[in-house]
Design a protein around this motif. Sequence first.
Motif, short mmCIF file in Angstrom:
data_model
loop_
_atom_site.label_atom_id
_atom_site.label_comp_id
_atom_site.label_asym_id
_atom_site.label_seq_id
_atom_site.Cartn_x
_atom_site.Cartn_y
_atom_site.Cartn_z
N ARG A 74 0.84 -1.21 0.00
CA ARG A 74 0.00 0.00 0.00
C ARG A 74 0.87 1.26 0.00
N ASN A 75 1.97 1.21 0.74
CA ASN A 75 2.89 2.36 0.74
C ASN A 75 3.39 2.64 -0.67
N ILE A 76 3.79 1.59 -1.35
CA ILE A 76 4.33 1.73 -2.70
C ILE A 76 3.25 2.23 -3.66
N LYS A 77 2.05 1.66 -3.57
CA LYS A 77 0.96 2.11 -4.44
C LYS A 77 0.57 3.56 -4.17
N THR A 78 0.57 3.97 -2.91
CA THR A 78 0.25 5.35 -2.57
C THR A 78 1.30 6.30 -3.15
N ALA A 79 2.56 5.94 -2.98
CA ALA A 79 3.64 6.77 -3.51
C ALA A 79 3.57 6.84 -5.04
N CYS A 80 3.29 5.71 -5.68
CA CYS A 80 3.16 5.69 -7.14
C CYS A 80 2.00 6.58 -7.59
N ILE A 136 -3.35 10.48 -2.40
CA ILE A 136 -2.95 9.89 -1.11
C ILE A 136 -4.17 9.52 -0.29
N PHE A 137 -5.16 10.42 -0.23
CA PHE A 137 -6.39 10.11 0.51
C PHE A 137 -7.17 8.99 -0.17
N GLY A 138 -7.06 8.90 -1.48
CA GLY A 138 -7.85 7.93 -2.23
C GLY A 138 -7.32 6.52 -2.22
N MET A 139 -6.10 6.31 -1.76
CA MET A 139 -5.54 4.97 -1.78
C MET A 139 -6.01 4.20 -0.56
N GLY A 140 -6.51 3.03 -0.81
CA GLY A 140 -6.94 2.14 0.27
C GLY A 140 -6.21 0.82 0.18
N ALA A 141 -6.45 -0.02 1.14
CA ALA A 141 -5.81 -1.33 1.16
C ALA A 141 -6.27 -2.20 -0.01
N ASN A 142 -7.45 -1.93 -0.51
CA ASN A 142 -7.97 -2.67 -1.66
C ASN A 142 -8.91 -1.73 -2.42
N MET A 143 -9.52 -2.25 -3.46
CA MET A 143 -10.37 -1.40 -4.30
C MET A 143 -11.56 -0.85 -3.53
N GLU A 144 -12.16 -1.65 -2.67
CA GLU A 144 -13.31 -1.17 -1.90
C GLU A 144 -12.92 -0.03 -0.97
N HIS A 145 -11.77 -0.17 -0.30
CA HIS A 145 -11.31 0.91 0.58
C HIS A 145 -10.95 2.16 -0.23
N SER A 146 -10.39 1.97 -1.41
CA SER A 146 -10.07 3.12 -2.26
C SER A 146 -11.34 3.85 -2.68
N LYS A 147 -12.38 3.10 -3.02
CA LYS A 147 -13.65 3.73 -3.38
C LYS A 147 -14.22 4.51 -2.19
N VAL A 205 -8.85 14.14 -10.18
CA VAL A 205 -7.70 13.52 -10.85
C VAL A 205 -6.96 12.60 -9.89
N GLY A 206 -6.72 13.08 -8.67
CA GLY A 206 -5.99 12.27 -7.69
C GLY A 206 -6.74 11.02 -7.29
N VAL A 207 -8.03 11.15 -7.04
CA VAL A 207 -8.83 9.99 -6.65
C VAL A 207 -8.89 8.98 -7.79
N VAL A 208 -9.10 9.45 -9.00
CA VAL A 208 -9.14 8.54 -10.15
C VAL A 208 -7.80 7.82 -10.31
N MET A 209 -6.70 8.54 -10.08
CA MET A 209 -5.39 7.91 -10.19
C MET A 209 -5.25 6.77 -9.17
N SER A 210 -5.67 7.00 -7.94
CA SER A 210 -5.59 5.94 -6.93
C SER A 210 -6.49 4.76 -7.27
N LEU A 211 -7.68 5.04 -7.76
CA LEU A 211 -8.56 3.95 -8.16
C LEU A 211 -7.93 3.15 -9.31
N LEU A 212 -7.34 3.86 -10.24
CA LEU A 212 -6.69 3.20 -11.37
C LEU A 212 -5.52 2.33 -10.91
N ILE A 213 -4.68 2.87 -10.04
CA ILE A 213 -3.54 2.11 -9.53
C ILE A 213 -4.03 0.88 -8.77
N ASN A 214 -5.04 1.05 -7.92
CA ASN A 214 -5.56 -0.09 -7.16
C ASN A 214 -6.24 -1.11 -8.06
#
Length: 187
Positions: free
Chosen positions: A15-21, A47-58, A150-159
């Motif tokens: 999750r750290n790596i995905k958040t940083a990415c 950063i706020f949009g990244m969760g442990a999994n897709m549901e948490h990210s949403k 843009v940031g939230v969509v990026m986190s959803l996309l990464i997750n």
Amino acid sequence: METAEKRRFPGVGLRNIKTACSATLCALLYFLLLPDRNPAFACIGAIFGMGANMEHSKLHGGNRLFGTIIGGFLGMGLYRVFLIVYPEGGHHLLLVPLLFIGVVILIILAQIFWVGAVQPGGVVLCLLLFSIGPDNYISYSLNRMFDTGVGVVMSLLINYLLPRERLEGWIEWGRDRWNAISGRGEN
């Protein structure tokens, strides 16, 4: 009291790596495609949009995005009311009851649209009422909504592209290859 031997330095997890990415890709996107825009709120949204999994990210991303949208539109409306009375803007006592009314409306709207929107919506509302000013309150609100999106969509996309299961498989594959190459896999 814990001894130094029992304390463990925190590790860097997936999750750290995905958040940083996610945050880094937002900044890179802005520098390459939107060089005149500040990437800060997109990175914060990532950063706020990244969760442990897709549901948490949403959930977390939705909190941030819907809060920013609700707080932005509500703040624009209330600040417009303020400008009718004080066209020059500034700090006047009228902002206090407008904040009270705004927080009540924000909570009602969050209950209707997205329960977790209260805190991020309140941040945007307070900034609009007390910090932005009459010349920038509309552009600030719209830019903040766009950048957060843009940031939230990026986190959803990464997750979505890099779920834990896929990353763990890649890590295991890489570890197996490394062990085979380095001779550590032999007994």
